[in-house]
Design a protein around this motif. Sequence first.
Motif, PDB file in Angstrom:
ATOM      1  N   SER A   1       0.852  -1.187   0.000  1.00 21.05           N
ATOM      2  CA  SER A   1       0.000   0.000   0.000  1.00 21.05           C
ATOM      3  C   SER A   1       0.884   1.231   0.000  1.00 21.05           C
ATOM      4  CB  SER A   1      -0.946   0.008   1.206  1.00 21.05           C
ATOM      5  OG  SER A   1      -0.227   0.066   2.401  1.00 21.05           O
TER       6      SER A   1
ATOM      7  N   ALA B   1       0.878   3.875   1.955  1.00 20.08           N
ATOM      8  CA  ALA B   1       1.360   4.273   3.274  1.00 20.08           C
ATOM      9  C   ALA B   1       0.627   3.462   4.326  1.00 20.08           C
ATOM     10  CB  ALA B   1       1.150   5.770   3.480  1.00 20.08           C
ATOM     11  N   LEU B   2       0.824   3.837   5.571  1.00 18.90           N
ATOM     12  CA  LEU B   2       0.260   3.048   6.656  1.00 18.90           C
ATOM     13  C   LEU B   2      -1.142   3.455   7.044  1.00 18.90           C
ATOM     14  CD1 LEU B   2       3.107   2.500   9.261  1.00 18.90           C
ATOM     15  CD2 LEU B   2       2.050   0.842   7.739  1.00 18.90           C
ATOM     16  N   THR B   3      -1.418   4.715   6.997  1.00 20.19           N
ATOM     17  CA  THR B   3      -2.665   5.168   7.586  1.00 20.19           C
ATOM     18  C   THR B   3      -3.448   6.064   6.650  1.00 20.19           C
ATOM     19  OG1 THR B   3      -1.576   7.060   8.582  1.00 20.19           O
ATOM     20  CG2 THR B   3      -1.705   5.065   9.895  1.00 20.19           C
TER      21      THR B   3
ATOM     22  N   PRO C   1      -7.566   6.586   5.233  1.00 23.20           N
ATOM     23  CA  PRO C   1      -8.323   5.765   4.283  1.00 23.20           C
ATOM     24  C   PRO C   1      -7.950   6.021   2.829  1.00 23.20           C
ATOM     25  CG  PRO C   1      -9.762   6.763   5.903  1.00 23.20           C
ATOM     26  CD  PRO C   1      -8.425   7.428   6.053  1.00 23.20           C
TER      27      PRO C   1
ATOM     28  N   ASN D   1      -4.290   3.690   2.272  1.00 22.75           N
ATOM     29  CA  ASN D   1      -3.911   2.440   2.910  1.00 22.75           C
ATOM     30  C   ASN D   1      -4.555   1.224   2.260  1.00 22.75           C
ATOM     31  OD1 ASN D   1      -6.537   2.681   3.770  1.00 22.75           O
ATOM     32  ND2 ASN D   1      -6.115   2.025   5.863  1.00 22.75           N
ATOM     33  N   GLU D   2      -5.149   1.394   1.067  1.00 18.26           N
ATOM     34  CA  GLU D   2      -5.699   0.215   0.387  1.00 18.26           C
ATOM     35  C   GLU D   2      -4.569  -0.737   0.066  1.00 18.26           C
ATOM     36  OE1 GLU D   2      -8.039   0.901  -3.116  1.00 18.26           O
ATOM     37  OE2 GLU D   2      -7.982  -1.221  -3.705  1.00 18.26           O
TER      38      GLU D   2
END
Lengths: 116, 111
Positions: free
Chosen positions: A94, A96-98, A100, A103-104
Amino acid sequence: KAGVTQTPRYLIKTRGQQVTLSCSPISGHRSVSWYQQTPGQGLQFLFEYFSETQRNKGNFPGRFSGRQFSNSRSEMNVSTLELGDSALYLCASSLALTTPLNNEQFFGPGTRLTVL
Amino acid sequence: AQRVTQPEKLLSVFKGAPVELKCNYSYSGSPELFWYVQYSRQRLQLLLRHISRESIKGFTADLNKGETSFHLKKPFAQEEDSAMYYCALENYGGATNKLIFGTGTLLAVQP
């Protein structure tokens, strides 16, 4: 753009050996996660890497390890293989981590590991 | 304990019939819920997520926090919907993309 790629696609090993699996994320993606998929346990989280740092680890023994390189490619290693390690190992990437928006997770085709 | 439960291993319906794939979760924080689908010989892919409130391929899912459920629904099943469906959750806004998956439901749509 190219999707997540995993190599090799199939692997046969014997008990006691070790194995290294490779995952190349989608270009620009910095987060890589690994999952183990078995008929009995389903999909279980192994670990997650972001910017070469392990950010989270699942409930697996220390024989399972991983790393991420500066180009975001990731490898996982399993030492002293056991019969129960036979599974499909999936990698997901994905942006990045965070949040919505980024982060898909996109999954690779998996590496089928068979331990004899 | 963090858990996702999909009570049905197999759901068989006829083409044109309504479909409901059940998903219940147990999570102490604020979860983000997803449905993933895996068609035969294809990789796992995201179908929909609760925050987007989209309808994908005719499927919808509503997060019911009171019942801790996120059931997947489609009013009229098509043969091409036959696949393995996984419900999953993630910590919303947390510094991790760790997904907790259910055991999956195989949807078989008969002609």
